[in-house]
Design a protein around this motif. Structure first.
Motif, PDB file in Angstrom:
ATOM      1  N   LEU A 155       0.842  -1.192   0.000  1.00 37.29           N
ATOM      2  CA  LEU A 155       0.000   0.000   0.000  1.00 37.29           C
ATOM      3  C   LEU A 155       0.879   1.246   0.000  1.00 37.29           C
ATOM      4  CD1 LEU A 155      -2.682  -1.097   2.605  1.00 37.29           C
ATOM      5  CD2 LEU A 155      -2.816  -1.208   0.121  1.00 37.29           C
ATOM      6  N   THR A 167      -8.743   4.135  -0.259  1.00 42.38           N
ATOM      7  CA  THR A 167      -9.002   4.417   1.151  1.00 42.38           C
ATOM      8  C   THR A 167      -9.488   3.179   1.886  1.00 42.38           C
ATOM      9  OG1 THR A 167      -9.576   6.677   0.540  1.00 42.38           O
ATOM     10  CG2 THR A 167     -10.231   5.942   2.728  1.00 42.38           C
ATOM     11  N   LEU A 184      -6.608   1.160   2.990  1.00 39.87           N
ATOM     12  CA  LEU A 184      -5.825   1.761   4.069  1.00 39.87           C
ATOM     13  C   LEU A 184      -6.506   1.617   5.425  1.00 39.87           C
ATOM     14  CD1 LEU A 184      -4.746   5.065   2.263  1.00 39.87           C
ATOM     15  CD2 LEU A 184      -3.345   3.034   2.668  1.00 39.87           C
ATOM     16  N   ALA A 232      -5.530  -1.785   6.899  1.00 39.39           N
ATOM     17  CA  ALA A 232      -4.177  -2.241   6.559  1.00 39.39           C
ATOM     18  C   ALA A 232      -3.472  -2.874   7.761  1.00 39.39           C
ATOM     19  CB  ALA A 232      -3.357  -1.071   6.014  1.00 39.39           C
TER      20      ALA A 232
END
Length: 290
Positions: free
Chosen positions: A182, A188, A191, A194
């Motif tokens: 990433l 988004t 993330l 993550a």
């Protein structure tokens, strides 16, 4: 300027007409006048929300423009923290095993996949991981996570659909074997989870290993389980429709099924039963089914 600020404060505190013998301003006119005067006489830094694809304002470079994605990210993180415990509990209830006993259907099916891998001499554990992932989590659970209206009586709004898609994506990433790198331009939804995905991946591998190490489900035990489940849902389904779908499968792959039974050394009675079932359905089709 202090007088102007005081008058502005009064306007916002009491939404009345600002009366003056020389400058009779209504509220909207006064607000427009105030911000215009403020814009011309002061050199502060201004911020304006724009779409990521909009170019910067070249005439006023001191006005920094914040992209909408950057502004929303903070709110997304706060929301994710608020619902994280519920999402984690949901995931762990799916790949968890209560009282060290997996559902008989899952254990029986996973053992079947293990047996197929052994018969084909497939020693790569990643292949089995992919088989099991594609057959249960990605084919069944993801569909339920993204479409809760299949199970519950609720309306899935577009906003709810977007939220559930983020959760479903995190669920799918938990079963993935590839390591996703990433960067700054990553989506988004990637993330948000993550930091959690590596932990979820370890739990999934432990789940598959635990089911494989459990005692096998015998054929008689599994048959009794299916009979009990059928009794629980008696008169809830249309048997004729289910039999019709089975007939379509038999009709399309009759030769392949027959050859496979002969090659695997299956009892002759199974082949006879297959012919009997096909003939029975052919007779029903000629009488009533189109």
């Amino acid at each position: 300027m202090q007088t102007l600020g005081l008058k502005c404060w009064c306007v916002f505190q009491r939404p009345l007409v600002l009366t003056d013998t020389k400058f009779p301003f209504m509220l909207t006119d006064f607000k427009r006048f105030f911000f215009l005067l403020d814009d011309e006489n002061f050199s502060g830094k201004y911020f304006h929300l724009i779409d990521p694809d909009v170019a910067e304002d070249q005439k006023n470079p001191e006005r920094k423009k914040l992209k909408v994605k950057e502004v929303h990210l903070t709110k997304l993180l706060a929301t994710k923290v608020a619902v994280h415990s519920f999402v984690a509990n949901l995931f762990r209830s799916i790949w968890g095993v209560s009282h060290s006993r997996a559902p008989p259907a899952i254990k029986y099916y996973f053992d079947f996949l293990d047996a197929q891998a052994d018969s084909m001499k497939i020693a790569d554990p990643d292949v089995l991981h992919i088989w099991k992932t594609n057959s249960l989590p990605l084919r069944f659970w993801v569909n339920i996570l993204k479409n809760p209206q299949f199970v519950f009586d609720l309306e899935k709004t577009p906003h709810l659909d977007g939220c559930l898609s983020v959760i479903a994506q995190a669920f799918m990433d938990s079963f993935s074997l590839s390591e996703t790198q990433l960067g700054k331009g990553a989506p988004t939804n990637k993330l948000l989870y993550a930091r959690d995905i590596p932990t979820f991946k370890q739990e999934v591998k432990a789940y598959y290993k635990l089911i494989r190490d459990l005692p096998s489900v015998q054929d008689t035990e599994f048959k009794n389980f299916l009979q009990e489940e059928s009794k629980k849902h008696e008169n809830e389904f249309c048997e004729a429709a289910a039999l019709k779908e089975l007939y379509k499968y038999i009709q399309q792959y009759f030769k392949e099924i027959k050859d496979k039974l002969e090659q695997s050394g299956a009892p002759a009675e199974l082949t006879e039963q297959l012919h009997h079932v096909k003939e029975s359905f052919d007779g029903l089709k000629s009488c009533s089914w189109n």
